[in-house]
Design an enzyme around this catalytic site. Structure first.
Site, PDB file in Angstrom:
ATOM      1  N   SER A 245     -10.189   8.243 -49.601  1.00 59.42           N
ATOM      2  CA  SER A 245     -10.404   8.888 -48.294  1.00 59.42           C
ATOM      3  C   SER A 245     -10.421   7.848 -47.185  1.00 59.42           C
ATOM      4  O   SER A 245     -10.289   6.651 -47.428  1.00 59.42           O
ATOM      5  CB  SER A 245     -11.727   9.653 -48.308  1.00 59.42           C
ATOM      6  OG  SER A 245     -12.790   8.726 -48.354  1.00 59.42           O
ATOM      7  N   LYS A 246     -10.597   8.327 -45.970  1.00 59.48           N
ATOM      8  CA  LYS A 246     -10.586   7.480 -44.764  1.00 59.48           C
ATOM      9  C   LYS A 246     -11.464   6.234 -44.908  1.00 59.48           C
ATOM     10  O   LYS A 246     -11.139   5.181 -44.388  1.00 59.48           O
ATOM     11  CB  LYS A 246     -11.108   8.288 -43.566  1.00 59.48           C
ATOM     12  CG  LYS A 246     -10.125   9.331 -43.090  1.00 59.48           C
ATOM     13  CD  LYS A 246      -9.307   8.813 -41.905  1.00 59.48           C
ATOM     14  CE  LYS A 246      -8.221   9.778 -41.553  1.00 59.48           C
ATOM     15  NZ  LYS A 246      -6.883   9.270 -41.838  1.00 59.48           N
ATOM     16  N   ARG A 247     -12.622   6.421 -45.601  1.00 58.49           N
ATOM     17  CA  ARG A 247     -13.530   5.269 -45.656  1.00 58.49           C
ATOM     18  C   ARG A 247     -12.961   4.123 -46.498  1.00 58.49           C
ATOM     19  O   ARG A 247     -13.498   3.025 -46.499  1.00 58.49           O
ATOM     20  CB  ARG A 247     -14.923   5.693 -46.125  1.00 58.49           C
ATOM     21  CG  ARG A 247     -15.043   5.968 -47.576  1.00 58.49           C
ATOM     22  CD  ARG A 247     -16.373   6.652 -47.906  1.00 58.49           C
ATOM     23  NE  ARG A 247     -16.237   7.348 -49.165  1.00 58.49           N
ATOM     24  CZ  ARG A 247     -16.486   6.787 -50.337  1.00 58.49           C
ATOM     25  NH1 ARG A 247     -16.912   5.548 -50.406  1.00 58.49           N
ATOM     26  NH2 ARG A 247     -16.317   7.467 -51.452  1.00 58.49           N
ATOM     27  N   HIS A 248     -11.867   4.365 -47.201  1.00 62.45           N
ATOM     28  CA  HIS A 248     -11.230   3.281 -47.955  1.00 62.45           C
ATOM     29  C   HIS A 248     -10.120   2.602 -47.149  1.00 62.45           C
ATOM     30  O   HIS A 248      -9.323   1.864 -47.696  1.00 62.45           O
ATOM     31  CB  HIS A 248     -10.676   3.819 -49.272  1.00 62.45           C
ATOM     32  CG  HIS A 248     -11.726   4.436 -50.143  1.00 62.45           C
ATOM     33  ND1 HIS A 248     -11.843   5.790 -50.315  1.00 62.45           N
ATOM     34  CD2 HIS A 248     -12.739   3.872 -50.840  1.00 62.45           C
ATOM     35  CE1 HIS A 248     -12.873   6.036 -51.113  1.00 62.45           C
ATOM     36  NE2 HIS A 248     -13.440   4.891 -51.433  1.00 62.45           N
ATOM     37  N   GLY A 249     -10.067   2.882 -45.846  1.00 60.97           N
ATOM     38  CA  GLY A 249      -9.037   2.258 -44.997  1.00 60.97           C
ATOM     39  C   GLY A 249      -7.862   3.201 -44.808  1.00 60.97           C
ATOM     40  O   GLY A 249      -8.010   4.416 -44.918  1.00 60.97           O
TER      41      GLY A 249
END
Ligand code: GLU
Length: 481
Positions: A245-249
């Site tokens: 997801s977004k939190r992984h870049g």
């Protein structure tokens, strides 16, 4: 051309995700290895979530990656009459029926299922409605959905080209909706009608759709067609094995572009997410991948995304690019940093070409490439604090730099070769190692302690800038140290 036909069918509800792009790539690898046709279809029947601008972006991302299609794009939103007439045919064949149950009527069943922690299955209330009742409902103008009559017992088997035989118990499948009350088809129905009418032979898609496949097989059967073959490609997980997801870049193709990745690197990296070409092969061109690709070599287990590996691969492709291609790819990134203007003269472009060639060795992304090139364009930079401590604080730093400056000032011509010779002879004369001379000069002209070869830097900066920067550094050392 063979009769193999595949399709990539994105829903335009967001940017093209790395998972979607990988699905498109596997379709390309498969179909090109078979000499077939790649169809692009836009699954835009979800009216609330589909957006026209996402369609443009999807198409742009596919083009940027070089994943060209042979046919389409087809738009599901323009094919509603096809779905309606196929549903009508099923109605008259009694393979489907109208269901008049209201949302409220279904809600209690849904609630009960939720409480008991089981999936809600439609009870089949309208399955055998007497014709009089149906007529009455129609007269009352009751809203209806169309449901497929599905077998109550037995099982539906998916022969997956990657996963083998996967069997689904028909008792777990209810009479699902194929046309909603607003006349729109559901994904499962539209997808099958399209796959059949577009003569798709192989459906290669994400694993999350495996559970839809028995429903699609039942639709195909009801419509009286042989279904395509199916291959479900494994999920892509984050390094901690959670959902990516977004939190992984960066996760969308557009974001990867903005972060300075090259399409070749992304393609190469994505191919290895779930597929292994064997022999520990890692760096592969699209052509090589096509030659080696086969569905049975695609893994059943999830692939783990590793940004460091992608960055390493990107660095490789940056170094592989020729000067012209690299400069062109770098332009948006240099502009974004304010290093270059909108329009470049021939001279400015040539300079850019030389700069990118010189700094490309260590850059893993085009963003890093532009960072590494900053001092070629900007005179106002800070000196690296570590360099100040290690180099400028040396007792003889100012004196050494003054000698260097005088010599450089007198040097004619001023280029990589002549400056290198000058440093060599100065090293011999003074007994100082070349490194001892290079370090202060490098810090003075770039503000940094590392980077490409100093003589190439000096050559690119030219005499005037070099001297001005040396003088500024001497002043700094004299006043601040
Ligand atoms: N529109 C669906 C998706 O984007 C397509 C699934 C399929 O390939 O059938 O997930």
């Amino acid at each position: 051309m063979s009769n193999v036909r595949v399709r990539f069918a994105p829903s335009p509800t967001g940017e093209l995700h790395i998972g979607g792009a990988r699905t498109a790539l596997f379709n390309i690898l498969y179909v090109r290895s078979k000499g077939g046709t790649f169809v692009l279809r836009i699954d835009d029947t979800d009216l609330e979530r589909s957006r026209a601008d996402y369609i443009d972006k999807l198409i742009e991302s596919l083009k940027w990656l070089g994943l060209d299609w042979d046919e389409g794009p087809y738009y599901q939103s323009k094919r509603i009459s096809e779905y309606t007439s196929e549903a009508e045919r099923l109605l008259s064949d009694k393979k489907a029926y109208r269901c008049y149950c209201s949302v409220e009527e279904l809600a209690s069943g849904r609630e009960a299922a939720k409480k008991e922690n089981r999936a809600f299955l439609y009870a089949g209330t309208c399955r055998e409605l007497p014709p009089e009742t149906e007529e009455k409902f129609l007269k009352e103008g009751r809203e209806a959905v169309i449901r497929l009559r599905t077998p109550e017992h037995g099982s539906t088997v998916v022969n997956d080209l990657i996963r083998g035989e996967v069997s689904f118990d028909n008792e777990m499948l209810d009479d699902f909706i194929i046309i909603k009350s607003n006349g729109q088809p559901t994904y499962n129905f539209a997808s099958v009608v399209d796959d059949l009418q577009m003569e798709i032979t192989d459906v290669i898609r994400a694993e999350e759709h495996l559970s839809n496949t028995p429903r699609q097989l039942l639709c195909a059967q009801a419509l009286g067609f042989d279904p395509p073959r199916f291959a479900h490609v494994p999920m892509i997980l984050a390094p901690d094995r959670s959902k990516l997801s977004k939190r992984h870049g960066a996760t969308s193709v557009e974001e990867f572009f903005r972060e300075g990745y090259l399409p070749e690197a992304l393609i190469n990296y994505m191919a290895l997410l779930g597929w292994s070409p064997g022999d520990d092969l890692e760096i592969l061109s699209l052509k090589e991948m096509i030659d080696l690709f086969s569905l049975p070599r695609v893994n059943k287990t999830a692939a783990v995304y590793d940004v460091n590996k992608l960055a390493w691969m990107n660095g490789h492709y940056i170094r592989e690019y020729d000067a012209d291609k690299l400069a062109k790819a770098a332009i948006p990134f240099f502009k974004k940093k304010g290093l270059i203007k909108e329009e470049l003269s021939a001279n400015e472009y040539n300079f850019l070409k030389r700069v990118t060639t010189v700094v490309k060795e260590r850059a893993r992304t085009l963003v890093e490439l532009a960072d590494a090139a900053e001092y070629f364009y900007i005179d106002q930079f800070e000196y690296d604090p570590k360099g100040i401590k290690k180099v400028f604080k040396k007792e003889d730093a100012a004196e050494l730099m003054s000698t260097l400056t005088e010599e450089l000032q007198a040097l004619e011509p001023f280029d990589a070769e002549s400056t290198e010779k000058l440093f060599q002879s100065l090293s011999e004369k003074t007994g100082l190692s070349p490194g001892k001379l290079i370090q202060p000069a490098r810090l003075a002209v770039t503000g940094r302690t590392g980077g490409p070869g100093l003589f190439e830097i000096l050559d690119l900066l030219g005499k005037e800038k070099t001297i001005a920067r040396m003088k500024k550094a001497i002043e700094y050392v004299e006043n601040k140290m």
